[in-house]
Each structure stands twice: as structure tokens, then as C-alpha cells.
Design an enzyme around this catalytic site. Structure first.
Site, PDB file in Angstrom:
ATOM      1  N   THR A  27     -49.793 -28.376  56.073  1.00  0.00           N
ATOM      2  CA  THR A  27     -50.331 -27.507  54.829  1.00  0.00           C
ATOM      3  C   THR A  27     -51.106 -26.322  55.751  1.00  0.00           C
ATOM      4  O   THR A  27     -51.165 -26.404  56.588  1.00  0.00           O
ATOM      5  CB  THR A  27     -51.430 -28.995  54.683  1.00  0.00           C
ATOM      6  N   ASP A  28     -51.903 -25.956  54.727  1.00  0.00           N
ATOM      7  CA  ASP A  28     -52.698 -24.470  54.716  1.00  0.00           C
ATOM      8  C   ASP A  28     -54.378 -24.338  54.824  1.00  0.00           C
ATOM      9  O   ASP A  28     -54.408 -25.687  54.679  1.00  0.00           O
ATOM     10  CB  ASP A  28     -52.629 -23.430  53.251  1.00  0.00           C
ATOM     11  N   LEU A  29     -54.825 -23.896  54.455  1.00  0.00           N
ATOM     12  CA  LEU A  29     -56.613 -24.000  54.677  1.00  0.00           C
ATOM     13  C   LEU A  29     -57.341 -24.689  53.285  1.00  0.00           C
ATOM     14  O   LEU A  29     -58.467 -25.526  53.720  1.00  0.00           O
ATOM     15  CB  LEU A  29     -57.179 -22.670  54.717  1.00  0.00           C
ATOM     16  N   SER A  30     -56.398 -24.903  52.255  1.00  0.00           N
ATOM     17  CA  SER A  30     -56.605 -25.073  51.557  1.00  0.00           C
ATOM     18  C   SER A  30     -56.341 -27.330  51.019  1.00  0.00           C
ATOM     19  O   SER A  30     -56.513 -27.652  50.311  1.00  0.00           O
ATOM     20  CB  SER A  30     -56.681 -25.288  49.715  1.00  0.00           C
TER      21      SER A  30
END
Length: 152
Positions: A27-30
Site C-alpha cells: 500500500t501507499d500513504l493513502s
């Protein structure tokens, strides 16, 4: 001691299904799956498909000058919905066209019945120097047999 085996896929008629889970690292920061991870999942599913078709890529590469390998020559991705942490995702792969030196495939990442991402791609068989060459006949036959399976 029991030794676990790596994840594997299953055949469902002319489809190959490969399960993945979304981990924190995906996953990314969001909090949604980073877009490049779909490429990684699709590649793993295709590699597993080859193993299940008894296509020994490693032996072919180790054969030296006579050997060859598959390489993606084109790919189109369409992102539809985000995958999130802990989602169970199934990658579906079908072979849509088989040529002497390449094949076209369609892959879909699904969470249940929801399509998350679709890929349409062409995979070419190349010599180890990077030139297109005919797929080994037994490999082509394995792909044809996979394509000819009845859907269940």
C-alpha cells in the site's frame, strides 16, 4: 517439521486463478495498493501458470545460446477500483491468442466479484540475445491445451 510450500494457482477450465493478499508493503500513504504492485501480481500469476503448464523457464535460460525466455512486449492496464490492506485478491489469467513466437493474454485482479484492475498484454518469446524466436513446440502445445479447456 512441516515445510510450507509457496502459493500456487489453480486451473478453472481455460482460466488460471492465482490468489494474493494485500500486505502493508503493497500500500501507499493513502492506504490503497500502489499501482505498480498490480504488475508484480500479474507477473507472479503468469509465472505460476507457466510452472503449472510444466514450462521450465529456468532450464531454458540455463541452456545458453540455444535457450530463450518470455518477455512482455506490450501491456495495457486499466485501474477500476482500489485494493486495500488485507484484501484477498484473485488474479485471473486467460490466453486469448497464440502465435508462433508470442501469445496474448488478459488478466483481471478481482476482490470477490469486483474487478480491480485489468491487463491486456502480449508476451513474446525471445532468444537470450533479445531477438524474437519461435516458442518451443511443447510449450506452444501446453498453451494450446490450456486454451482448449472447457469452462466449468
Amino acid at each position: 517439521m512441516v515445510n510450507p510450500t509457496p502459493p500456487g494457482g489453480v486451473f478453472d477450465g481455460p482460466r488460471h486463478l492465482y490468489a494474493v493478499r494485500v500486505y502493508y508493503e503493497d500500500t501507499d500513504l493513502s492506504g490503497i495498493t500502489y499501482h505498480a504492485n498490480y504488475l508484480r501480481w500479474f507477473e507472479r500469476a503468469r509465472s505460476d501458470l507457466l510452472r503449472m503448464l510444466e514450462i521450465d523457464q529456468r532450464a531454458e535460460i540455463e541452456a545458453g545460446a540455444e535457450g530463450g525466455a518470455y518477455a512482455v512486449s506490450e501491456i495495457h492496464l486499466k485501474y477500476l477500483r482500489p485494493a486495500k490492506l488485507d484484501d484477498d485478491v484473485v488474479i485471473e489469467t486467460i490466453c486469448t491468442e497464440l502465435g508462433a513466437a508470442s501469445c496474448r493474454m488478459h488478466q483481471i485482479a478481482r476482490r470477490g466479484d469486483e474487478k480491480l484492475c485489468e491487463a491486456t498484454l502480449r508476451v513474446g518469446y525471445i532468444s537470450l540475445s533479445g531477438r524474437p524466436k519461435r516458442q518451443p513446440a511443447p510449450w506452444r502445445d501446453a498453451f494450446q491445451s490450456f486454451m482448449d479447456q472447457e469452462a466449468s
